[in-house]
Design an enzyme around this catalytic site. Structure first.
Site, PDB file in Angstrom:
ATOM      1  N   GLY A 221     -11.283  12.218  -1.498  1.00 22.04           N
ATOM      2  CA  GLY A 221     -11.142  12.069  -1.089  1.00 22.04           C
ATOM      3  C   GLY A 221     -12.512  10.728  -1.094  1.00 22.04           C
ATOM      4  N   SER A 222     -13.555  10.322   0.139  1.00 15.15           N
ATOM      5  CA  SER A 222     -14.691   9.459  -0.282  1.00 15.15           C
ATOM      6  C   SER A 222     -15.643  10.269  -0.589  1.00 15.15           C
ATOM      7  CB  SER A 222     -14.650   8.970   1.478  1.00 15.15           C
ATOM      8  OG  SER A 222     -15.013   9.544   1.706  1.00 15.15           O
ATOM      9  N   THR A 224     -18.231   9.612   0.456  1.00 16.98           N
ATOM     10  CA  THR A 224     -19.168   9.871   1.381  1.00 16.98           C
ATOM     11  C   THR A 224     -19.099  11.147   1.721  1.00 16.98           C
ATOM     12  OG1 THR A 224     -19.463   7.473   1.815  1.00 16.98           O
ATOM     13  CG2 THR A 224     -20.385   8.815   4.152  1.00 16.98           C
ATOM     14  N   THR A 225     -17.661  11.265   2.257  1.00 22.15           N
ATOM     15  CA  THR A 225     -16.933  12.653   2.693  1.00 22.15           C
ATOM     16  C   THR A 225     -17.862  14.293   1.266  1.00 22.15           C
ATOM     17  OG1 THR A 225     -15.827  12.013   3.917  1.00 22.15           O
ATOM     18  CG2 THR A 225     -15.433  13.999   3.659  1.00 22.15           C
ATOM     19  N   GLY A 226     -17.542  13.163   0.563  1.00 28.14           N
ATOM     20  CA  GLY A 226     -17.871  14.271  -0.773  1.00 28.14           C
ATOM     21  C   GLY A 226     -18.657  14.634  -1.271  1.00 28.14           C
ATOM     22  N   GLU A 243     -12.909  15.293  -6.295  1.00 26.21           N
ATOM     23  CA  GLU A 243     -12.515  14.123  -6.993  1.00 26.21           C
ATOM     24  C   GLU A 243     -12.170  12.852  -5.934  1.00 26.21           C
ATOM     25  OE1 GLU A 243     -10.557  13.778  -9.239  1.00 26.21           O
ATOM     26  OE2 GLU A 243      -9.705  15.338 -10.480  1.00 26.21           O
TER      27      GLU A 243
HETATM   28  P1  NAD Z   1     -12.474  10.907   3.412  1.00 28.84           P
HETATM   29  O1  NAD Z   1     -12.998  10.743   2.557  1.00 28.84           O
HETATM   30  O2  NAD Z   1     -12.772   9.724   4.705  1.00 28.84           O
HETATM   31  O3  NAD Z   1     -11.437  11.792   4.396  1.00 28.84           O
HETATM   32  C1  NAD Z   1     -10.870  12.998   2.961  1.00 28.84           C
HETATM   33  C2  NAD Z   1     -10.336  13.974   4.034  1.00 28.84           C
HETATM   34  O4  NAD Z   1     -11.724  14.270   4.250  1.00 28.84           O
HETATM   35  C3  NAD Z   1      -9.835  14.707   5.661  1.00 28.84           C
HETATM   36  O5  NAD Z   1      -9.076  14.836   5.656  1.00 28.84           O
HETATM   37  C4  NAD Z   1     -10.986  14.416   6.361  1.00 28.84           C
HETATM   38  O6  NAD Z   1     -10.404  15.086   7.630  1.00 28.84           O
HETATM   39  C5  NAD Z   1     -11.639  14.994   5.605  1.00 28.84           C
HETATM   40  N1  NAD Z   1     -13.028  15.092   5.741  1.00 28.84           N
HETATM   41  C6  NAD Z   1     -13.607  14.512   7.036  1.00 28.84           C
HETATM   42  N2  NAD Z   1     -14.984  14.816   7.457  1.00 28.84           N
HETATM   43  C7  NAD Z   1     -15.093  15.628   6.585  1.00 28.84           C
HETATM   44  C8  NAD Z   1     -16.403  16.774   6.183  1.00 28.84           C
HETATM   45  N3  NAD Z   1     -17.666  16.677   6.751  1.00 28.84           N
HETATM   46  N4  NAD Z   1     -16.482  17.587   5.547  1.00 28.84           N
HETATM   47  C9  NAD Z   1     -15.054  18.336   5.054  1.00 28.84           C
HETATM   48  N5  NAD Z   1     -14.026  17.152   5.523  1.00 28.84           N
HETATM   49  C10 NAD Z   1     -13.539  16.457   6.311  1.00 28.84           C
HETATM   50  O7  NAD Z   1     -11.370   9.995   2.418  1.00 28.84           O
HETATM   51  P2  NAD Z   1      -9.740   9.228   2.998  1.00 28.84           P
HETATM   52  O8  NAD Z   1      -9.998   7.924   3.689  1.00 28.84           O
HETATM   53  O9  NAD Z   1      -8.830   9.973   3.683  1.00 28.84           O
HETATM   54  O10 NAD Z   1      -9.082   8.616   1.656  1.00 28.84           O
HETATM   55  C11 NAD Z   1      -9.397   7.663   1.106  1.00 28.84           C
HETATM   56  C12 NAD Z   1     -10.194   8.010  -0.551  1.00 28.84           C
HETATM   57  O11 NAD Z   1      -9.796   9.309  -1.491  1.00 28.84           O
HETATM   58  C13 NAD Z   1     -11.273   6.984  -1.399  1.00 28.84           C
HETATM   59  O12 NAD Z   1     -11.894   6.726  -2.027  1.00 28.84           O
HETATM   60  C14 NAD Z   1     -10.204   7.352  -2.653  1.00 28.84           C
HETATM   61  O13 NAD Z   1     -10.320   6.544  -3.478  1.00 28.84           O
HETATM   62  C15 NAD Z   1     -10.118   8.665  -2.437  1.00 28.84           C
HETATM   63  N6  NAD Z   1      -9.358   9.369  -3.469  1.00 28.84           N
HETATM   64  C16 NAD Z   1      -9.455  10.314  -4.322  1.00 28.84           C
HETATM   65  C17 NAD Z   1      -8.732  10.349  -5.695  1.00 28.84           C
HETATM   66  C18 NAD Z   1      -8.815  11.691  -6.266  1.00 28.84           C
HETATM   67  O14 NAD Z   1      -8.081  12.130  -7.361  1.00 28.84           O
HETATM   68  N7  NAD Z   1     -10.136  10.881  -7.108  1.00 28.84           N
HETATM   69  C19 NAD Z   1      -7.291  10.485  -4.944  1.00 28.84           C
HETATM   70  C20 NAD Z   1      -6.981   9.708  -3.709  1.00 28.84           C
HETATM   71  C21 NAD Z   1      -7.819   9.332  -2.751  1.00 28.84           C
END
Ligand code: NAD
Length: 469
Positions: A221-222, A224-226, A243
């Protein structure tokens, strides 16, 4: 069209009282997702924890056979899964989209099932004998995004199960039905409670990362969340694979053939309508062939149909959600306001249904413009002109993220020299985003840590254990 069978699968996973999930292309109701309560999450983790002992006691061969059976189940339901994925995520059935994603799920599962994992002999001489074994970790908590919901789930599930862990997976709140359907199909082949899906929002994800019986978090995911997860998971010292987001640079060298590379450049940038972590997001092109590259890319872009995913001729779809569309529109507007030149696209029809944004190419843009330096995650590509290759490499490496990158050239030696200078987890040559289940993939800098795929990916979901005598 197979919407009828897709509904059958949907009926088995959705909850009549659940939250509405709308089609991002039409606004129509796709289905209703169940929501997991905190008590249900605890129950899911407890069940996965109990099931893990028996699953871990199986041999690699036994688990691999089960994973191949799970891949068979995906293939048997491929069209139903693709239709649901297309309706919920928005991506077209055709092109490198929904059918491709479902096919990749089976392929990744089979590769993870097939790679041999042997103990490594570290030392064997008169001073002693030492071996490195890879043991299961326990219960893996998987958290994913909405862009490739099925494929990314498989990237987390397949290696974890293969190595003797069980998995509790929380899909994105934007695309839960796709993951619930995938898990439902996988579970026709897996033992009970080895894989449990827990749909919910970020607060449920947070609860998963805090849970004492979760040994490892696989997060995609993003950034920020990571970062938030790293802080939360620190208290229980969880293992983590991160990732995260990227903003991939591609550098075209002056010996490249613009017409020959145009279509691969296009798909490198616009796969999944640009909603791909390792898609080409910034293209650096030398002055000497700048106009030819712009022209060739524009010609390719003009012939790629965008529309409703279930209409077979489309290869590009809508943005998955309104928030993402706003980000793309804001960044393209900032670029045009600054005087950058639109080659094709921009100017969306705000009155039309769905979250569509036209395929957009932006030329003569300042290298520090936000469309270049921020991850826009949609169908827009800034093309930056350069005169000095060293300067282009410095711009490419100038951000805090480094997921993928690419170099485009007719000279393999020159391309390899430039590739070696790129700060990224992967640098492709004359292609972009071409992931392979046998080849490790992961981020540099703030794009994350840990590797997925291949033998290295299997080791990441295992506890290294040295036996020394
Ligand atoms: P996001 O970080 O907003 O959400 C990802 C997941 O995290 C969701 O399931 C969400 O419910 C969960 N989440 C949110 N807050 C949380 C917390 N505090 N604790 C635990 N889980 C939480 O990302 P998104 O908008 O769904 O996805 C887009 C992003 O993902 C982009 O930045 C993209 O580049 C990245 N991405 C990376 C890869 C990779 O392999 N590196 C692959 C696909 C997408």
């Amino acid at each position: 069209m197979d919407t009828q069978t897709a509904s059958t699968l949907l009926e088995q996973i959705q909850s009549p009282q659940g939250r509405e999930i709308l089609d991002p292309a039409t606004g129509e109701l796709v289905g209703r997702t169940p929501q997991t309560s905190p008590a249900e999450l605890n129950d899911a983790v407890a069940r996965a924890h109990t099931a893990q002992t028996t699953w871990a006691a199986q041999s690699h061969d036994q688990r691999s056979q089960t994973l191949h059976a799970a891949a068979d189940a995906i293939e048997a339901h491929a069209e139903e899964l693709a239709v649901l994925l297309s309706r919920e995520q928005g991506k077209p059935l055709n092109g490198p989209n929904a059918r491709f994603e479902v096919g990749a799920c089976a392929a990744w599962l089979r590769t993870a099932a097939s790679i041999p994992v042997e103990p490594e002999v570290l030392l064997d001489d008169e001073t002693g004998h030492a071996e490195l074994h890879y043991r299961p970790l326990g219960v893996v908590g998987a958290i994913g995004p909405w862009n490739w919901p099925m494929m990314i789930s498989i990237w987390q599930i397949a290696p974890s199960l293969r190595m003797g862990n069980t998995v509790v997976i929380k899909p994105s709140e934007y695309t839960p039905l796709s993951v619930l359907a995938l898990v439902h199909v996988l579970n026709t082949a897996l033992p009970a409670d080895v894989l449990i899906a827990v749909p919910g929002d970020g607060s449920l994800g947070k609860a998963l990362t805090e849970h004492p019986d979760i040994a490892k978090i696989m997060f995609t995911g993003s950034v920020t969340t990571g970062k938030a997860i790293i802080k939360t998971a620190a208290d229980t010292m969880k293992r983590m694979t991160m990732e995260l987001g990227g903003n991939d640079a591609g550098i075209v060298l002056d010996d490249a053939d613009p017409k020959a590379i145009a279509e691969d450049l296009f798909w490198g940038a616009f796969i999944n309508t640009g909603q791909t972590c390792a898609a080409l997001k910034r293209l650096y092109v030398p002055d000497s062939i700048y106009d030819e590259v712009c022209q060739a890319l524009t010609e390719v872009a003009a012939k790629m149909p965008m529309g409703i995913g279930l209409e077979e001729h489309n290869v590009l779809g809508p943005l998955q959600n309104a928030k993402q569309r706003e980000i793309v529109a804001r960044l393209v507007d900032a670029a045009t306001d600054s005087g950058a030149r639109v080659l094709i696209g921009a100017d969306p029809d705000d009155a039309a249904p769905g979250f569509f944004y036209p395929t957009t190419l932006v030329a003569d843009i300042d290298p520090q413009n936000p469309l270049v330096t921020e991850e826009q995650f949609g169908p827009a590509l800034p093309i930056i002109r350069y005169t000095s290759l060293d300067q282009a490499i410095a711009w490419a490496n100038g951000l805090e993220v480094g997921l993928g990158s690419s170099v485009w050239s007719s000279d393999p030696k020159r391309a390899a020299e430039v590739a070696a200078r790129m700060e990224a987890g992967t640098t492709w040559i004359n292609k972009h985003g071409a992931i392979d289940p046998r080849v490790p993939f992961g981020g540099a800098k703030q794009s994350g840590f840990g590797l997925e795929f291949g033998l290295q990916g299997l080791k990441e979901v295992a506890q290294p254990h040295v036996i020394s005598s």
